[in-house]
Design an enzyme around this catalytic site. Structure first.
Site, mmCIF file in Angstrom:
data_model
loop_
_atom_site.group_PDB
_atom_site.id
_atom_site.type_symbol
_atom_site.label_atom_id
_atom_site.label_comp_id
_atom_site.label_asym_id
_atom_site.label_seq_id
_atom_site.Cartn_x
_atom_site.Cartn_y
_atom_site.Cartn_z
ATOM 1 N N CYS A 95 -6.406 6.439 -14.994
ATOM 2 C CA CYS A 95 -7.367 6.094 -16.044
ATOM 3 C C CYS A 95 -6.947 4.776 -16.701
ATOM 4 O O CYS A 95 -5.763 4.460 -16.791
ATOM 5 C CB CYS A 95 -7.492 7.141 -17.122
ATOM 6 S SG CYS A 95 -8.063 8.718 -16.548
ATOM 7 N N ARG A 120 -4.455 1.222 -11.144
ATOM 8 C CA ARG A 120 -3.922 2.469 -11.685
ATOM 9 C C ARG A 120 -4.542 3.688 -11.013
ATOM 10 O O ARG A 120 -4.015 4.789 -11.140
ATOM 11 C CB ARG A 120 -4.170 2.534 -13.195
ATOM 12 C CG ARG A 120 -3.470 1.432 -13.966
ATOM 13 C CD ARG A 120 -3.997 1.360 -15.371
ATOM 14 N NE ARG A 120 -3.595 2.485 -16.180
ATOM 15 C CZ ARG A 120 -2.510 2.520 -16.935
ATOM 16 N NH1 ARG A 120 -1.732 1.467 -16.978
ATOM 17 N NH2 ARG A 120 -2.222 3.575 -17.644
ATOM 18 N N TRP A 135 -9.863 8.801 -13.746
ATOM 19 C CA TRP A 135 -9.272 9.520 -12.622
ATOM 20 C C TRP A 135 -9.427 10.984 -13.008
ATOM 21 O O TRP A 135 -8.777 11.461 -13.941
ATOM 22 C CB TRP A 135 -7.802 9.129 -12.498
ATOM 23 C CG TRP A 135 -7.138 9.585 -11.242
ATOM 24 C CD1 TRP A 135 -7.144 8.965 -10.030
ATOM 25 C CD2 TRP A 135 -6.341 10.765 -11.069
ATOM 26 N NE1 TRP A 135 -6.408 9.676 -9.121
ATOM 27 C CE2 TRP A 135 -5.905 10.788 -9.722
ATOM 28 C CE3 TRP A 135 -5.967 11.817 -11.897
ATOM 29 C CZ2 TRP A 135 -5.106 11.811 -9.205
ATOM 30 C CZ3 TRP A 135 -5.175 12.831 -11.393
ATOM 31 C CH2 TRP A 135 -4.749 12.818 -10.054
ATOM 32 N N ASN A 162 -7.969 8.505 -22.315
ATOM 33 C CA ASN A 162 -7.020 8.757 -21.213
ATOM 34 C C ASN A 162 -6.137 9.906 -21.659
ATOM 35 O O ASN A 162 -5.682 9.919 -22.806
ATOM 36 C CB ASN A 162 -6.089 7.560 -20.980
ATOM 37 C CG ASN A 162 -6.794 6.390 -20.368
ATOM 38 O OD1 ASN A 162 -7.963 6.488 -20.012
ATOM 39 N ND2 ASN A 162 -6.082 5.278 -20.251
ATOM 40 N N GLY A 163 -5.824 10.806 -20.735
ATOM 41 C CA GLY A 163 -4.916 11.898 -21.074
ATOM 42 C C GLY A 163 -5.583 13.247 -20.858
ATOM 43 O O GLY A 163 -6.665 13.340 -20.267
ATOM 44 N N GLU A 199 11.199 7.724 2.332
ATOM 45 C CA GLU A 199 10.356 6.682 1.751
ATOM 46 C C GLU A 199 9.357 6.149 2.786
ATOM 47 O O GLU A 199 8.181 5.931 2.480
ATOM 48 C CB GLU A 199 11.243 5.554 1.193
ATOM 49 C CG GLU A 199 10.507 4.345 0.663
ATOM 50 C CD GLU A 199 9.458 4.655 -0.406
ATOM 51 O OE1 GLU A 199 9.421 5.776 -0.925
ATOM 52 O OE2 GLU A 199 8.635 3.765 -0.693
ATOM 53 N N LYS A 251 5.278 6.231 2.414
ATOM 54 C CA LYS A 251 4.473 5.003 2.522
ATOM 55 C C LYS A 251 3.352 5.197 3.522
ATOM 56 O O LYS A 251 2.210 4.887 3.260
ATOM 57 C CB LYS A 251 5.373 3.872 2.998
ATOM 58 C CG LYS A 251 5.686 2.648 2.258
ATOM 59 C CD LYS A 251 5.535 2.404 0.844
ATOM 60 C CE LYS A 251 5.265 3.452 -0.118
ATOM 61 N NZ LYS A 251 6.003 3.521 -1.317
ATOM 62 N N GLU A 267 0.664 7.966 2.363
ATOM 63 C CA GLU A 267 -0.168 7.716 1.182
ATOM 64 C C GLU A 267 -1.240 6.662 1.413
ATOM 65 O O GLU A 267 -2.284 6.704 0.772
ATOM 66 C CB GLU A 267 0.671 7.393 -0.056
ATOM 67 C CG GLU A 267 1.322 6.043 -0.062
ATOM 68 C CD GLU A 267 2.090 5.764 -1.354
ATOM 69 O OE1 GLU A 267 1.646 6.155 -2.435
ATOM 70 O OE2 GLU A 267 3.154 5.128 -1.264
ATOM 71 N N HIS A 299 15.869 23.094 13.768
ATOM 72 C CA HIS A 299 15.875 24.328 12.981
ATOM 73 C C HIS A 299 14.456 24.745 12.613
ATOM 74 O O HIS A 299 14.258 25.498 11.664
ATOM 75 C CB HIS A 299 16.756 24.159 11.740
ATOM 76 C CG HIS A 299 18.186 23.928 12.103
ATOM 77 N ND1 HIS A 299 18.995 24.899 12.614
ATOM 78 C CD2 HIS A 299 18.933 22.790 12.081
ATOM 79 C CE1 HIS A 299 20.189 24.403 12.867
ATOM 80 N NE2 HIS A 299 20.168 23.099 12.559
ATOM 81 N N LYS A 334 -1.672 4.665 -9.770
ATOM 82 C CA LYS A 334 -0.439 3.888 -9.799
ATOM 83 C C LYS A 334 0.523 4.439 -10.855
ATOM 84 O O LYS A 334 1.713 4.558 -10.629
ATOM 85 C CB LYS A 334 -0.774 2.427 -10.120
ATOM 86 C CG LYS A 334 0.429 1.507 -10.197
ATOM 87 C CD LYS A 334 1.022 1.288 -8.836
ATOM 88 C CE LYS A 334 2.239 0.391 -8.839
ATOM 89 N NZ LYS A 334 2.980 0.516 -7.572
#
Ligand code: AGP
Length: 596
Positions: free
Chosen positions: A2, A27, A73, A99-100, A473, A477, A480, A496, A591
């Site tokens: 947001c 964001r 968002w 926002n929130g 990582e 990457k 996503e 395993h 973000k």
């Protein structure tokens, strides 16, 4: 997650707000909207989708000098036009963006608003309806907003306009970022400085539970109880051009290629006049005095933290533990007698990290934040901050911030106690140079992405020891931004259970930068190959074999995974590009994750 922009001044607000919202696109959002106050009327336009879609629908003939805008968002209610912000009170007197998350929304509806007809499924509408209710009961607008704030539990950054007041923009904040920008004859509000940097570089930090009254000439800050706060603005050292893409097709590509520069910039920021490493003695003393470092982080920053733990234990012989922030809060490990909590966070706003910070501060423990954003919440609230100096990172997929975090962690560990005599600056310079040479091989990574990742449904990265952390990582990457289901595995763990997933042509990418595990990982490669996997090997020159696909020049073993990050970032980039994905703004992601 947001974004809010608000403006009051002398120019027509539409373009200012839209351009500000575009700066906040990184964001993450799924709908956007704008409200403009003109001639005591409020014009609202909101749409599901991108800001470009919103632009198409805006009535160009509407002009006004006060306005608010929002990128949403979705948390409460599906992403659609009705649930998009701004939201208005029943009489349409008040218009608000938020926002929130309001946690007691249901309770507030029942207690105060049982007669109100709601238009949307959002928690936000409760706020604007409450303000109107208190005003209808005779309260002044300011008081009604503060009374509303005192009844909300949860997080909020609010920008509010009142149709009966052409001279004031109201705002409030709790646990969600919000900054006020000071201009000449205008003032602004936004979720972060980037949305305002083209207009001003003078900002006021806003603390939790503060209320703002903004006119074109003044920014007044009050506590929730109405007491005036005297605070000086600070000057941000962001350059407006840092937020542009320049000649690059995507921010992610730009940020990948900035990594050698970021390493050099960090070395210059953390060196003294003689060129030796330099970090505040207070910070070093606090780390030396602690009996264990608890590194708290999420996502990519967590992966950087895993590497950081190795640095503290192997270079400084200082015990360290790395914990995912959202796990720590509900399942706290046994804490040692003299811990130090280290928060690793690009944005400095991640709500899960902040929840831990608040908790450990209550417990009286020392705290240090490593962040890229000066003045961010986690930076302000910790005892100490070390900045990452990576410059604004816009792509949702973190690249240069990861490198910056590992670089600062390496310098910090060596300054705390360099038990192995590693020349960190010399080794980092080497890494920066190796990264530059790796960046020249773009075409090769593109071809490999085409061969291995264009059509696949899933993919595995395997590695051992330090390489395993890099694999985590690398997998994040790739998944996503390309939406290929990818996992990073400790190579020895495959047999395993996970090896059951290997079938004909499943891509398995092995990373081998550590000499002591070279042969082990290579035998894991044979195991998956025998089951049909299509294998790719990224190795260090001194232990490379003829058929390895990508060979990275030799570096110190503790730092070599840092160099090897370049090819895996590019593989993710090209896989996403070839599969037609939105590289800088992947679906469902934000973000800055400002809700827990
Ligand atoms: C990774 O590419 C993501 N953007 C994400 O995992 C990110 O690292 C995480 O949300 C933590 O963010 P922070 O560093 O701003 O706290």
């Amino acid at each position: 997650m947001c974004g809010i922009v608000g403006y009051i001044g002398f120019e027509d607000v539409k373009e200012i707000i839209l351009q500000g919202l575009e700066k906040l696109e990184y964001r993450g959002y799924d709908s956007a909207g704008i409200a403009v106050l003109h001639d005591n009327e409020v014009y609202v336009c909101k749409e599901k989708g991108r800001i470009a879609d919103l632009r198409q629908h805006i009535d160009k003939s509407v002009t006004g000098n006060i306005g608010i805008g929002h990128t949403r968002w979705a948390t409460h209610g599906t992403p659609n036009q009705i649930n998009s912000h701004p939201h208005q009170s029943s009489s349409k007197r008040f218009t608000l963006v938020h926002n929130g998350i309001i946690e007691n929304e249901e309770e507030l509806r029942q207690k105060y608003l049982s007669d109100t007809e709601f238009q949307s499924d959002t928690d936000t509408e409760v706020i604007v309806q409450l303000i109107e209710k208190f005003v209808n009961e005779g309260e002044e607008v300011e008081l009604a907003i503060r009374h509303t704030m005192s009844r909300l539990s949860g997080s909020y950054a609010l920008a509010i306009i009142d149709k009966q007041d052409m001279n004031t923009l109201y705002a409030a904040k709790n646990k969600t970022p919000l900054l006020a920008g000071k201009g000449e004859g205008f003032n602004m509000l936004a979720s972060d400085a980037m949305a305002m940097i083209n207009h001003t570089n003078l900002f006021y930090e806003i603390e939790d539970k503060e209320f703002l009254k903004i006119t074109k000439d003044d920014i007044e800050i009050y506590t929730i109880y109405g007491n005036k706060v005297n605070r000086q603005p600070y000057k941000a050292d962001i350059d407006a051009s840092d937020t542009e893409k320049g000649p690059y097709a995507h921010y992610m590509m730009k940020e990948i290629e900035e990594q050698p520069f970021v390493i050099r910039k960090i070395m210059s920021e953390y060196s003294n006049k003689c060129g030796n490493m330099n970090i505040s003695t207070e910070i070093l003393q606090d780390i030396r005095n602690c009996d264990k470092i608890y590194i708290i982080a999420c996502g990519t920053s967590y992966h950087a933290g895993l590497v950081g733990k190795q640095f503290f234990e192997k270079i400084a012989h200082k015990p360290a533990e790395v914990i995912i922030a959202s796990e720590f809060i509900y399942n706290m490990p046994l804490i040692t007698e003299k811990p130090l909590f280290m928060f690793v966070t690009q944005s400095g706003e991640t709500a899960d990290c902040r929840a831990v910070l608040v908790k450990v501060k209550e417990m009286g423990y020392k705290t240090l934040t490593l962040t890229n954003v000066k003045g961010s919440t986690l930076s302000r609230e910790a005892d100490h901050t070390l900045l990452l100096y990576a410059g604004p990172e816009i792509a949702v997929a973190s690249t240069k911030a990861y490198t910056a975090q590992i670089t600062v962690l390496a310098i910090l560990a060596a300054m705390v106690d360099n038990k192995i005599g590693i020349d960190v600056f010399k080794e980092l310079s080497k890494i920066a140079y190796i990264m530059e040479t790796l960046c020249n091989d773009r075409e090769k990574y593109k071809k490999l992405a085409e061969e291995y990742l264009l059509k696949t449904r899933n993919c595995f990265y395997i590695g051992r020891s330090m390489d395993y952390f890099l694999c985590l990582e690398a997998a994040l990457k790739l998944k996503e931004i390309s939406y290929i289901q990818t996992e990073g595995f400790a190579a020895g763990e495959l047999k395993h259970g996970t090896i059951a997933l290997i079938e004909k042509d499943t891509p398995v990418i092995a990373v081998i930068t550590q000499e002591n595990i070279n042969l082990n990982t290579r035998s894991n490669i044979k195991e998956v190959k025998a089951r049909g996997a299509k294998t790719m090997v990224i190795s260090m020159r001194r232990i490379s074999q003829e058929k390895d696909n990508i060979v990275v020049d030799d570096a110190h073993e503790l730092l070599s995974p840092l160099a090897a990050i370049i090819p895996v970032q590019y593989l993710a980039y090209y896989a996403a590009l070839l599969r037609g994905c939105d590289i800088d703004k992947p679906r469902n992601l934000a973000k800055s994750v400002t809700v827990e």
